[in-house]
Design an enzyme around this catalytic site. Sequence first.
Site, PDB file in Angstrom:
ATOM      1  N   ASN A 116       0.871  -1.189   0.090  1.00 29.91           N
ATOM      2  CA  ASN A 116      -0.082   0.029  -0.198  1.00 29.91           C
ATOM      3  C   ASN A 116       0.947   1.051  -0.078  1.00 29.91           C
ATOM      4  OD1 ASN A 116      -2.344  -1.692   0.336  1.00 29.91           O
ATOM      5  ND2 ASN A 116      -1.857  -1.943   2.323  1.00 29.91           N
ATOM      6  N   HIS A 119       7.140  -1.653   2.823  1.00 36.69           N
ATOM      7  CA  HIS A 119       6.800  -3.237   3.227  1.00 36.69           C
ATOM      8  C   HIS A 119       5.887  -3.805   2.090  1.00 36.69           C
ATOM      9  CE1 HIS A 119       3.864  -0.648   5.160  1.00 36.69           C
ATOM     10  NE2 HIS A 119       2.852  -1.717   5.166  1.00 36.69           N
TER      11      HIS A 119
HETATM   12  P1  5GP Z   1      -0.118  -1.012   5.891  1.00 37.75           P
HETATM   13  O1  5GP Z   1      -1.344  -0.819   6.795  1.00 37.75           O
HETATM   14  O2  5GP Z   1       0.920   0.053   6.164  1.00 37.75           O
HETATM   15  O3  5GP Z   1      -0.341  -1.505   4.600  1.00 37.75           O
HETATM   16  O4  5GP Z   1       0.551  -2.539   6.772  1.00 37.75           O
HETATM   17  C1  5GP Z   1       1.080  -2.212   7.870  1.00 37.75           C
HETATM   18  C2  5GP Z   1       0.962  -3.633   8.664  1.00 37.75           C
HETATM   19  O5  5GP Z   1       1.679  -3.748   9.850  1.00 37.75           O
HETATM   20  C3  5GP Z   1      -0.552  -3.844   8.998  1.00 37.75           C
HETATM   21  O6  5GP Z   1      -0.671  -5.141   8.506  1.00 37.75           O
HETATM   22  C4  5GP Z   1      -0.282  -4.018  10.659  1.00 37.75           C
HETATM   23  O7  5GP Z   1      -1.039  -4.967  11.357  1.00 37.75           O
HETATM   24  C5  5GP Z   1       1.195  -4.255  10.822  1.00 37.75           C
HETATM   25  N1  5GP Z   1       1.757  -3.891  12.119  1.00 37.75           N
HETATM   26  C6  5GP Z   1       1.583  -2.596  12.517  1.00 37.75           C
HETATM   27  N2  5GP Z   1       2.153  -2.668  13.931  1.00 37.75           N
HETATM   28  C7  5GP Z   1       2.926  -3.975  13.825  1.00 37.75           C
HETATM   29  C8  5GP Z   1       3.724  -4.419  14.884  1.00 37.75           C
HETATM   30  O8  5GP Z   1       4.126  -3.971  15.787  1.00 37.75           O
HETATM   31  N3  5GP Z   1       4.278  -5.685  14.869  1.00 37.75           N
HETATM   32  C9  5GP Z   1       3.951  -6.476  13.592  1.00 37.75           C
HETATM   33  N4  5GP Z   1       4.528  -7.804  13.586  1.00 37.75           N
HETATM   34  N5  5GP Z   1       3.095  -5.824  12.659  1.00 37.75           N
HETATM   35  C10 5GP Z   1       2.506  -4.735  12.859  1.00 37.75           C
END
Ligand code: 5GP
Length: 112
Positions: free
Chosen positions: A85, A98
Site C-alpha cells: 500500500n 513493506h
Molecule cells: P499497511 O497498513 O501500512 O499496509 O501495513 C502495516 C501492517 O503492519 C499492518 O498489516 C499491521 O497489522 C502491521 N503492524 C503494525 N504494527 C505492527 C507491529 O508492531 N508488529 C507487527 N508484527 N506488525 C505490525
Amino acid sequence: MSDCLFCKIAAGEIPSNKVYEDELCYAFYDIDPQAPTHFLVIPREHIPSVAGIGPDNAALAGHLLEVISRVAKELGLDSYRVVSNIGEQAGQSVPHLHFHVLSGRDMTWPPG
Ligand code: 5GP
Ligand code: ZN
C-alpha cells in the site's frame, strides 16, 4: 529513522516473529494477520514506500521480491498475494516500505 516502527523492528529494538533476515532485509509475521499466512518483508534501510524506489535502490527492491519468492517456496506456499500500500488512501498505515505476503485462503479481486 529513529522514530519509525519498522526501522525498530528490523533493528530488533521491538520484538517480532521473524520469518527471514539478511543484511538487507527483514521478514516477520503481521501482528494482525489477514490470512492464515501473513508476513511482511521490509528493507532495513528506511524507504517510505514503493514511491521511494528509484534507480539508486532498484536492486534492493528486486532483492525484496527475490526474498519473497524464496521464503514463500520454503514455507510451501503455492498460491499467495503480494501487496504494498502506498499512501493513506491506499491503506498504508506504517510509512516504511513493506510488502505484505498473504496466503492460505481464497482471495477476492478487485481488492477493496
Ligand atoms: P499497511 O497498513 O501500512 O499496509 O501495513 C502495516 C501492517 O503492519 C499492518 O498489516 C499491521 O497489522 C502491521 N503492524 C503494525 N504494527 C505492527 C507491529 O508492531 N508488529 C507487527 N508484527 N506488525 C505490525
Ligand atoms: Zn523506517
